[in-house]
Design a protein around this motif. Sequence first.
Motif, PDB file in Angstrom:
ATOM      1  N   GLY A  31       0.806  -1.228  -0.093  1.00 25.33           N
ATOM      2  CA  GLY A  31      -0.126  -0.198  -0.064  1.00 25.33           C
ATOM      3  C   GLY A  31       0.795   1.349   0.025  1.00 25.33           C
ATOM      4  N   GLY A  32       2.040   1.165   0.299  1.00 23.77           N
ATOM      5  CA  GLY A  32       2.949   2.421   0.311  1.00 23.77           C
ATOM      6  C   GLY A  32       2.964   2.911   1.661  1.00 23.77           C
ATOM      7  N   PRO A  33       3.834   3.970   1.676  1.00 27.76           N
ATOM      8  CA  PRO A  33       4.252   4.633   3.291  1.00 27.76           C
ATOM      9  C   PRO A  33       3.000   5.000   3.918  1.00 27.76           C
ATOM     10  CG  PRO A  33       5.740   5.405   1.791  1.00 27.76           C
ATOM     11  CD  PRO A  33       4.910   4.637   0.722  1.00 27.76           C
ATOM     12  N   SER A  34       2.112   5.478   3.307  1.00 29.13           N
ATOM     13  CA  SER A  34       0.730   5.963   3.760  1.00 29.13           C
ATOM     14  C   SER A  34       0.095   4.912   4.667  1.00 29.13           C
ATOM     15  CB  SER A  34      -0.097   6.849   2.991  1.00 29.13           C
ATOM     16  OG  SER A  34      -0.644   5.928   1.651  1.00 29.13           O
ATOM     17  N   GLU A  35       0.000   3.589   3.932  1.00 27.99           N
ATOM     18  CA  GLU A  35      -0.653   2.588   4.597  1.00 27.99           C
ATOM     19  C   GLU A  35       0.007   2.155   5.917  1.00 27.99           C
ATOM     20  OE1 GLU A  35      -3.655   0.722   3.448  1.00 27.99           O
ATOM     21  OE2 GLU A  35      -3.754   2.796   2.750  1.00 27.99           O
ATOM     22  N   LEU A  36       1.109   2.118   5.838  1.00 30.81           N
ATOM     23  CA  LEU A  36       2.062   1.773   7.244  1.00 30.81           C
ATOM     24  C   LEU A  36       2.047   2.692   8.338  1.00 30.81           C
ATOM     25  CD1 LEU A  36       3.667  -0.640   8.397  1.00 30.81           C
ATOM     26  CD2 LEU A  36       5.497   0.508   7.654  1.00 30.81           C
ATOM     27  N   THR A  37       0.837   2.596   9.186  1.00 29.16           N
ATOM     28  CA  THR A  37       0.592   3.302  10.398  1.00 29.16           C
ATOM     29  C   THR A  37       0.572   2.541  11.613  1.00 29.16           C
ATOM     30  OG1 THR A  37      -1.893   3.504  10.545  1.00 29.16           O
ATOM     31  CG2 THR A  37      -0.723   4.899   9.243  1.00 29.16           C
ATOM     32  N   MET A  38       1.075   2.930  12.810  1.00 28.33           N
ATOM     33  CA  MET A  38       1.112   2.099  14.080  1.00 28.33           C
ATOM     34  C   MET A  38      -0.432   1.692  14.335  1.00 28.33           C
ATOM     35  SD  MET A  38       4.461   1.787  14.723  1.00 28.33           S
ATOM     36  CE  MET A  38       5.516   2.200  15.933  1.00 28.33           C
ATOM     37  N   ARG A  39      -1.437   2.577  13.977  1.00 27.20           N
ATOM     38  CA  ARG A  39      -2.814   2.229  14.313  1.00 27.20           C
ATOM     39  C   ARG A  39      -3.422   0.925  13.423  1.00 27.20           C
ATOM     40  NH1 ARG A  39      -6.307   4.781  17.183  1.00 27.20           N
ATOM     41  NH2 ARG A  39      -5.285   6.618  17.382  1.00 27.20           N
ATOM     42  N   ARG A  40      -2.788   1.075  12.061  1.00 30.30           N
ATOM     43  CA  ARG A  40      -3.265   0.137  11.084  1.00 30.30           C
ATOM     44  C   ARG A  40      -2.554  -1.034  11.230  1.00 30.30           C
ATOM     45  NH1 ARG A  40      -4.610  -0.314   5.598  1.00 30.30           N
ATOM     46  NH2 ARG A  40      -4.889  -2.544   5.087  1.00 30.30           N
ATOM     47  N   LEU A  41      -1.314  -0.949  11.748  1.00 29.46           N
ATOM     48  CA  LEU A  41      -0.611  -2.327  11.964  1.00 29.46           C
ATOM     49  C   LEU A  41      -1.076  -3.060  13.248  1.00 29.46           C
ATOM     50  CD1 LEU A  41       1.744  -4.205  11.304  1.00 29.46           C
ATOM     51  CD2 LEU A  41       3.335  -2.719  12.627  1.00 29.46           C
ATOM     52  N   ALA A  42      -1.440  -2.231  14.340  1.00 24.90           N
ATOM     53  CA  ALA A  42      -2.020  -2.781  15.553  1.00 24.90           C
ATOM     54  C   ALA A  42      -3.411  -3.538  15.209  1.00 24.90           C
ATOM     55  CB  ALA A  42      -2.113  -1.721  16.409  1.00 24.90           C
ATOM     56  N   ALA A  43      -4.171  -2.949  14.373  1.00 20.64           N
ATOM     57  CA  ALA A  43      -5.510  -3.564  14.135  1.00 20.64           C
ATOM     58  C   ALA A  43      -5.121  -4.964  13.195  1.00 20.64           C
ATOM     59  CB  ALA A  43      -6.021  -2.577  13.189  1.00 20.64           C
ATOM     60  N   GLU A  44      -4.133  -4.852  12.230  1.00 16.31           N
ATOM     61  CA  GLU A  44      -3.733  -5.983  11.651  1.00 16.31           C
ATOM     62  C   GLU A  44      -3.483  -7.267  12.421  1.00 16.31           C
ATOM     63  OE1 GLU A  44      -3.573  -6.764   8.072  1.00 16.31           O
ATOM     64  OE2 GLU A  44      -4.666  -5.043   7.783  1.00 16.31           O
ATOM     65  N   ILE A  45      -2.855  -6.874  13.416  1.00 16.02           N
ATOM     66  CA  ILE A  45      -2.209  -8.023  14.284  1.00 16.02           C
ATOM     67  C   ILE A  45      -2.879  -8.301  15.594  1.00 16.02           C
ATOM     68  CG2 ILE A  45       0.231  -7.574  13.621  1.00 16.02           C
ATOM     69  CD1 ILE A  45       0.704  -6.513  16.163  1.00 16.02           C
ATOM     70  N   GLY A  46      -3.934  -7.562  15.860  1.00 15.53           N
ATOM     71  CA  GLY A  46      -4.897  -7.768  16.824  1.00 15.53           C
ATOM     72  C   GLY A  46      -4.277  -7.327  18.440  1.00 15.53           C
ATOM     73  N   ALA A  47      -3.340  -6.229  18.374  1.00 17.27           N
ATOM     74  CA  ALA A  47      -2.769  -5.687  19.552  1.00 17.27           C
ATOM     75  C   ALA A  47      -2.988  -4.150  19.574  1.00 17.27           C
ATOM     76  CB  ALA A  47      -0.989  -5.986  19.335  1.00 17.27           C
ATOM     77  N   SER A  48      -2.525  -3.635  20.571  1.00 16.10           N
ATOM     78  CA  SER A  48      -2.567  -2.310  21.049  1.00 16.10           C
ATOM     79  C   SER A  48      -1.436  -1.557  20.418  1.00 16.10           C
ATOM     80  CB  SER A  48      -2.739  -1.973  22.584  1.00 16.10           C
ATOM     81  OG  SER A  48      -1.441  -2.080  22.945  1.00 16.10           O
ATOM     82  N   THR A  49      -1.529  -0.299  19.778  1.00 16.21           N
ATOM     83  CA  THR A  49      -0.377   0.648  19.401  1.00 16.21           C
ATOM     84  C   THR A  49       0.596   0.843  20.323  1.00 16.21           C
ATOM     85  OG1 THR A  49      -1.497   2.727  20.176  1.00 16.21           O
ATOM     86  CG2 THR A  49      -1.961   1.929  17.769  1.00 16.21           C
TER      87      THR A  49
END
Length: 203
Positions: A31-49
């Motif tokens: 998705g490019g740099p804009s897709e890599l956010t801590m919030r998005r990543l946390a949601a992807e793995i099921g963890a908190s930021t």
Amino acid sequence: MNRLYQDAQRLGQEAVRVVILDRAINLLVAGGPSELTMRRLAAEIGASTKVLYTMFGSKEGLVDALYREGFARLRRAQQNIERAADPLAHLNNLGTAYREHALAEPAYYRVMFEQTLPGFQPSAEALAVAETAFDASVEAVAACIDAGIFPRGDATEISKIFWAAAHGAVSLEIAGHFPPELATRHYETLMKAVGQGLQAGTS
């Protein structure tokens, strides 16, 4: 809810780190740099930021970890190659392993070499890890020099010549410029030519 993080926790901290990095690099490359956010990543793995900030400090720290991980995996791939009796054959086997690893993990390859995140500068620690990724290649070149296959010279610099050739061919292949049915032959021909060019200096 995604349970990647919870499932990895049962396997230990290293498993957690790998799960996070692998999901992060897929987000970044797809998705490019804009897709890599801590919030998005946390949601992807099921963890908190908080988990991510505790482990990596920031988005830049996360990308730095991706860079280090890419070179650490490349180092392991190189070190896992069984040493051949012929030093030049061993060096060529390392070149084959480089290509195979890059094709197996193209997302990491892009982070390592294509500045996927604009403005990213690897840390001193990350650059040190990158330097060690080619220790096996340097050792193989040194063995070729000791055996009289290559002329006397700086093994590290000669290793970089092989790397430059391998990297160029692999990058073209990943970008789709070499048809799959010809890519292996192109790569093997190139690496053989580089070796023969260096051997010519001993004659």
